[in-house]
Design a protein around this motif. Sequence first.
Motif, PDB file in Angstrom:
ATOM      1  N   ASN A  90      14.042  -6.609   2.584  1.00 16.22           N
ATOM      2  CA  ASN A  90      14.862  -5.500   2.096  1.00 16.22           C
ATOM      3  C   ASN A  90      14.060  -4.693   1.088  1.00 16.22           C
ATOM      4  O   ASN A  90      13.000  -5.128   0.618  1.00 16.22           O
ATOM      5  CB  ASN A  90      16.176  -6.004   1.478  1.00 16.22           C
ATOM      6  CG  ASN A  90      15.953  -6.869   0.250  1.00 16.22           C
ATOM      7  OD1 ASN A  90      15.347  -6.446  -0.728  1.00 16.22           O
ATOM      8  ND2 ASN A  90      16.446  -8.106   0.295  1.00 16.22           N
ATOM      9  N   GLU A  91      14.547  -3.526   0.768  1.00 15.15           N
ATOM     10  CA  GLU A  91      13.777  -2.596  -0.051  1.00 15.15           C
ATOM     11  C   GLU A  91      13.626  -3.038  -1.502  1.00 15.15           C
ATOM     12  O   GLU A  91      12.815  -2.477  -2.234  1.00 15.15           O
ATOM     13  CB  GLU A  91      14.412  -1.200   0.019  1.00 15.15           C
ATOM     14  CG  GLU A  91      14.415  -0.610   1.422  1.00 15.15           C
ATOM     15  CD  GLU A  91      14.753   0.870   1.441  1.00 15.15           C
ATOM     16  OE1 GLU A  91      14.954   1.443   0.353  1.00 15.15           O
ATOM     17  OE2 GLU A  91      14.800   1.448   2.542  1.00 15.15           O
ATOM     18  N   GLU A  92      14.398  -4.016  -1.940  1.00  9.50           N
ATOM     19  CA  GLU A  92      14.322  -4.480  -3.320  1.00  9.50           C
ATOM     20  C   GLU A  92      13.302  -5.599  -3.506  1.00  9.50           C
ATOM     21  O   GLU A  92      12.969  -5.955  -4.636  1.00  9.50           O
ATOM     22  CB  GLU A  92      15.702  -4.985  -3.779  1.00  9.50           C
ATOM     23  CG  GLU A  92      16.817  -3.945  -3.651  1.00  9.50           C
ATOM     24  CD  GLU A  92      16.519  -2.684  -4.433  1.00  9.50           C
ATOM     25  OE1 GLU A  92      16.015  -2.808  -5.569  1.00  9.50           O
ATOM     26  OE2 GLU A  92      16.782  -1.587  -3.911  1.00  9.50           O
ATOM     27  N   GLN A  93      12.800  -6.160  -2.421  1.00  8.83           N
ATOM     28  CA  GLN A  93      11.878  -7.290  -2.507  1.00  8.83           C
ATOM     29  C   GLN A  93      10.538  -6.858  -3.111  1.00  8.83           C
ATOM     30  O   GLN A  93       9.950  -5.858  -2.712  1.00  8.83           O
ATOM     31  CB  GLN A  93      11.637  -7.890  -1.126  1.00  8.83           C
ATOM     32  CG  GLN A  93      10.563  -8.971  -1.079  1.00  8.83           C
ATOM     33  CD  GLN A  93      10.939 -10.213  -1.843  1.00  8.83           C
ATOM     34  OE1 GLN A  93      11.949 -10.840  -1.577  1.00  8.83           O
ATOM     35  NE2 GLN A  93      10.122 -10.575  -2.827  1.00  8.83           N
ATOM     36  N   ASN A  94      10.065  -7.640  -4.080  1.00 12.04           N
ATOM     37  CA  ASN A  94       8.780  -7.362  -4.721  1.00 12.04           C
ATOM     38  C   ASN A  94       7.658  -8.003  -3.908  1.00 12.04           C
ATOM     39  O   ASN A  94       7.480  -9.217  -3.917  1.00 12.04           O
ATOM     40  CB  ASN A  94       8.787  -7.917  -6.155  1.00 12.04           C
ATOM     41  CG  ASN A  94       7.549  -7.512  -6.937  1.00 12.04           C
ATOM     42  OD1 ASN A  94       6.465  -7.379  -6.387  1.00 12.04           O
ATOM     43  ND2 ASN A  94       7.719  -7.308  -8.231  1.00 12.04           N
ATOM     44  N   LEU A  95       6.908  -7.176  -3.187  1.00 17.39           N
ATOM     45  CA  LEU A  95       5.793  -7.683  -2.378  1.00 17.39           C
ATOM     46  C   LEU A  95       4.515  -7.824  -3.199  1.00 17.39           C
ATOM     47  O   LEU A  95       3.702  -8.717  -2.951  1.00 17.39           O
ATOM     48  CB  LEU A  95       5.520  -6.749  -1.200  1.00 17.39           C
ATOM     49  CG  LEU A  95       6.634  -6.536  -0.174  1.00 17.39           C
ATOM     50  CD1 LEU A  95       6.105  -5.703   0.979  1.00 17.39           C
ATOM     51  CD2 LEU A  95       7.176  -7.863   0.336  1.00 17.39           C
ATOM     52  N   ILE A  96       4.329  -6.930  -4.172  1.00 12.94           N
ATOM     53  CA  ILE A  96       3.095  -6.919  -4.951  1.00 12.94           C
ATOM     54  C   ILE A  96       2.911  -8.245  -5.683  1.00 12.94           C
ATOM     55  O   ILE A  96       1.791  -8.743  -5.825  1.00 12.94           O
ATOM     56  CB  ILE A  96       3.084  -5.728  -5.926  1.00 12.94           C
ATOM     57  CG1 ILE A  96       3.021  -4.411  -5.136  1.00 12.94           C
ATOM     58  CG2 ILE A  96       1.921  -5.817  -6.900  1.00 12.94           C
ATOM     59  CD1 ILE A  96       3.110  -3.161  -5.992  1.00 12.94           C
ATOM     60  N   ARG A  97       4.003  -8.830  -6.146  1.00 11.48           N
ATOM     61  CA  ARG A  97       3.921 -10.105  -6.849  1.00 11.48           C
ATOM     62  C   ARG A  97       3.464 -11.230  -5.922  1.00 11.48           C
ATOM     63  O   ARG A  97       2.764 -12.158  -6.339  1.00 11.48           O
ATOM     64  CB  ARG A  97       5.278 -10.434  -7.459  1.00 11.48           C
ATOM     65  CG  ARG A  97       5.343 -11.777  -8.191  1.00 11.48           C
ATOM     66  CD  ARG A  97       6.705 -11.980  -8.831  1.00 11.48           C
ATOM     67  NE  ARG A  97       7.764 -11.931  -7.834  1.00 11.48           N
ATOM     68  CZ  ARG A  97       8.142 -12.979  -7.094  1.00 11.48           C
ATOM     69  NH1 ARG A  97       7.524 -14.138  -7.224  1.00 11.48           N
ATOM     70  NH2 ARG A  97       9.137 -12.874  -6.232  1.00 11.48           N
ATOM     71  N   GLU A 171       1.994   2.157  -4.635  1.00 10.84           N
ATOM     72  CA  GLU A 171       1.720   1.661  -5.984  1.00 10.84           C
ATOM     73  C   GLU A 171       0.515   0.728  -5.995  1.00 10.84           C
ATOM     74  O   GLU A 171      -0.252   0.714  -6.965  1.00 10.84           O
ATOM     75  CB  GLU A 171       2.946   0.930  -6.530  1.00 10.84           C
ATOM     76  CG  GLU A 171       4.142   1.839  -6.790  1.00 10.84           C
ATOM     77  CD  GLU A 171       5.402   1.065  -7.144  1.00 10.84           C
ATOM     78  OE1 GLU A 171       5.398  -0.181  -6.984  1.00 10.84           O
ATOM     79  OE2 GLU A 171       6.382   1.697  -7.581  1.00 10.84           O
ATOM     80  N   TYR A 172       0.333  -0.014  -4.926  1.00 10.66           N
ATOM     81  CA  TYR A 172      -0.764  -0.975  -4.902  1.00 10.66           C
ATOM     82  C   TYR A 172      -2.124  -0.277  -4.878  1.00 10.66           C
ATOM     83  O   TYR A 172      -3.109  -0.845  -5.376  1.00 10.66           O
ATOM     84  CB  TYR A 172      -0.645  -1.925  -3.707  1.00 10.66           C
ATOM     85  CG  TYR A 172      -1.644  -3.055  -3.791  1.00 10.66           C
ATOM     86  CD1 TYR A 172      -1.474  -4.064  -4.733  1.00 10.66           C
ATOM     87  CD2 TYR A 172      -2.768  -3.090  -2.975  1.00 10.66           C
ATOM     88  CE1 TYR A 172      -2.397  -5.082  -4.849  1.00 10.66           C
ATOM     89  CE2 TYR A 172      -3.693  -4.111  -3.087  1.00 10.66           C
ATOM     90  CZ  TYR A 172      -3.503  -5.106  -4.027  1.00 10.66           C
ATOM     91  OH  TYR A 172      -4.434  -6.108  -4.152  1.00 10.66           O
ATOM     92  N   GLU A 173      -2.189   0.919  -4.345  1.00  8.63           N
ATOM     93  CA  GLU A 173      -3.464   1.638  -4.363  1.00  8.63           C
ATOM     94  C   GLU A 173      -3.955   1.810  -5.792  1.00  8.63           C
ATOM     95  O   GLU A 173      -5.135   1.577  -6.092  1.00  8.63           O
ATOM     96  CB  GLU A 173      -3.336   3.009  -3.680  1.00  8.63           C
ATOM     97  CG  GLU A 173      -4.660   3.767  -3.701  1.00  8.63           C
ATOM     98  CD  GLU A 173      -4.571   5.162  -3.085  1.00  8.63           C
ATOM     99  OE1 GLU A 173      -5.538   5.923  -3.228  1.00  8.63           O
ATOM    100  OE2 GLU A 173      -3.534   5.477  -2.465  1.00  8.63           O
ATOM    101  N   ALA A 174      -3.067   2.221  -6.700  1.00 13.13           N
ATOM    102  CA  ALA A 174      -3.455   2.403  -8.100  1.00 13.13           C
ATOM    103  C   ALA A 174      -3.860   1.075  -8.729  1.00 13.13           C
ATOM    104  O   ALA A 174      -4.798   1.005  -9.532  1.00 13.13           O
ATOM    105  CB  ALA A 174      -2.308   3.035  -8.881  1.00 13.13           C
ATOM    106  N   ILE A 175      -3.167  -0.007  -8.357  1.00 17.55           N
ATOM    107  CA  ILE A 175      -3.452  -1.322  -8.932  1.00 17.55           C
ATOM    108  C   ILE A 175      -4.843  -1.813  -8.523  1.00 17.55           C
ATOM    109  O   ILE A 175      -5.640  -2.250  -9.356  1.00 17.55           O
ATOM    110  CB  ILE A 175      -2.371  -2.333  -8.498  1.00 17.55           C
ATOM    111  CG1 ILE A 175      -1.027  -1.977  -9.136  1.00 17.55           C
ATOM    112  CG2 ILE A 175      -2.779  -3.758  -8.861  1.00 17.55           C
ATOM    113  CD1 ILE A 175       0.135  -2.798  -8.617  1.00 17.55           C
ATOM    114  N   TYR A 176      -5.139  -1.729  -7.220  1.00 19.82           N
ATOM    115  CA  TYR A 176      -6.425  -2.278  -6.791  1.00 19.82           C
ATOM    116  C   TYR A 176      -7.583  -1.390  -7.251  1.00 19.82           C
ATOM    117  O   TYR A 176      -8.671  -1.891  -7.567  1.00 19.82           O
ATOM    118  CB  TYR A 176      -6.447  -2.506  -5.273  1.00 19.82           C
ATOM    119  CG  TYR A 176      -7.069  -1.428  -4.434  1.00 19.82           C
ATOM    120  CD1 TYR A 176      -8.457  -1.321  -4.299  1.00 19.82           C
ATOM    121  CD2 TYR A 176      -6.282  -0.497  -3.751  1.00 19.82           C
ATOM    122  CE1 TYR A 176      -9.038  -0.334  -3.513  1.00 19.82           C
ATOM    123  CE2 TYR A 176      -6.849   0.487  -2.963  1.00 19.82           C
ATOM    124  CZ  TYR A 176      -8.225   0.568  -2.848  1.00 19.82           C
ATOM    125  OH  TYR A 176      -8.790   1.558  -2.085  1.00 19.82           O
TER     126      TYR A 176
END
Length: 240
Positions: A90-97, A171-176
């Motif tokens: 679902n859209e609320e799931q945190n994948l980055i973690r 968002e992950y692009e900025a993180i990596y």
Amino acid sequence: MSISQLTDEQVRNVIQGPGDVEWRYEMRRECQEILPGLFLGPFVASKSLETLQSLNITHIVCIRDAKEAFSVRPRFPEHFSYLTLDVEDNEEQNLIRLFPRAKAFIDEAIRPERGGRVLVHCNGGISLSPAFVVMFVMQYYSLSWEDALHLVQNRRYCISPNGGFLTQIKEYEAIYRASQAVASYPATQRPINRRKREDDSDDEDPREEDRSKRVLFESDTSHNSLLLQLEYDPNAMEIS
């Protein structure tokens, strides 16, 4: 790995992928090779031992919603190394973690000296597992999130991460990229612990350092005493 050394045309060819593949609807039930040694597909592709062995798969990332655990589960633990992640689709799931665990598992499997081959799957191979693979490809090739998404889509046409997952992919692009910038920061410009440096002379007189510290301490003490005096006696600085 980075493809920054390639020409713009070569980069476009990598993103575009093989142009001689005609996508068929039934290919949704199969897995596709996204980059050398990394496959993406649905759960059904992980149920055929014959297929997995024909592809020389050695590792499997099983991504599932917790309520699917009774059916979407490792089927051949005696043949393959598994990483199982319980993730809500679902859209609320945190994948980055959760992504670092998957990345470390894939990195270890496909490193050249190991020569492993990994299948990443969820139930349908449409939204959940593709989101993880897009983030992996993005960092593996140092791509923008859009180019990474297109690279994966051009090999498995049916993927469609939900809106929340797409936001996290962006968002992950900025993180990596930030982590890459920190890793490349010249070591010579990083702060140096001046308490003890390796290049300090061993015969340096320690009394000189103690003398400097005492002067600074006495100066600070005198300054603080003056401030306290002014605080309690505003006229202390007046000349009589």
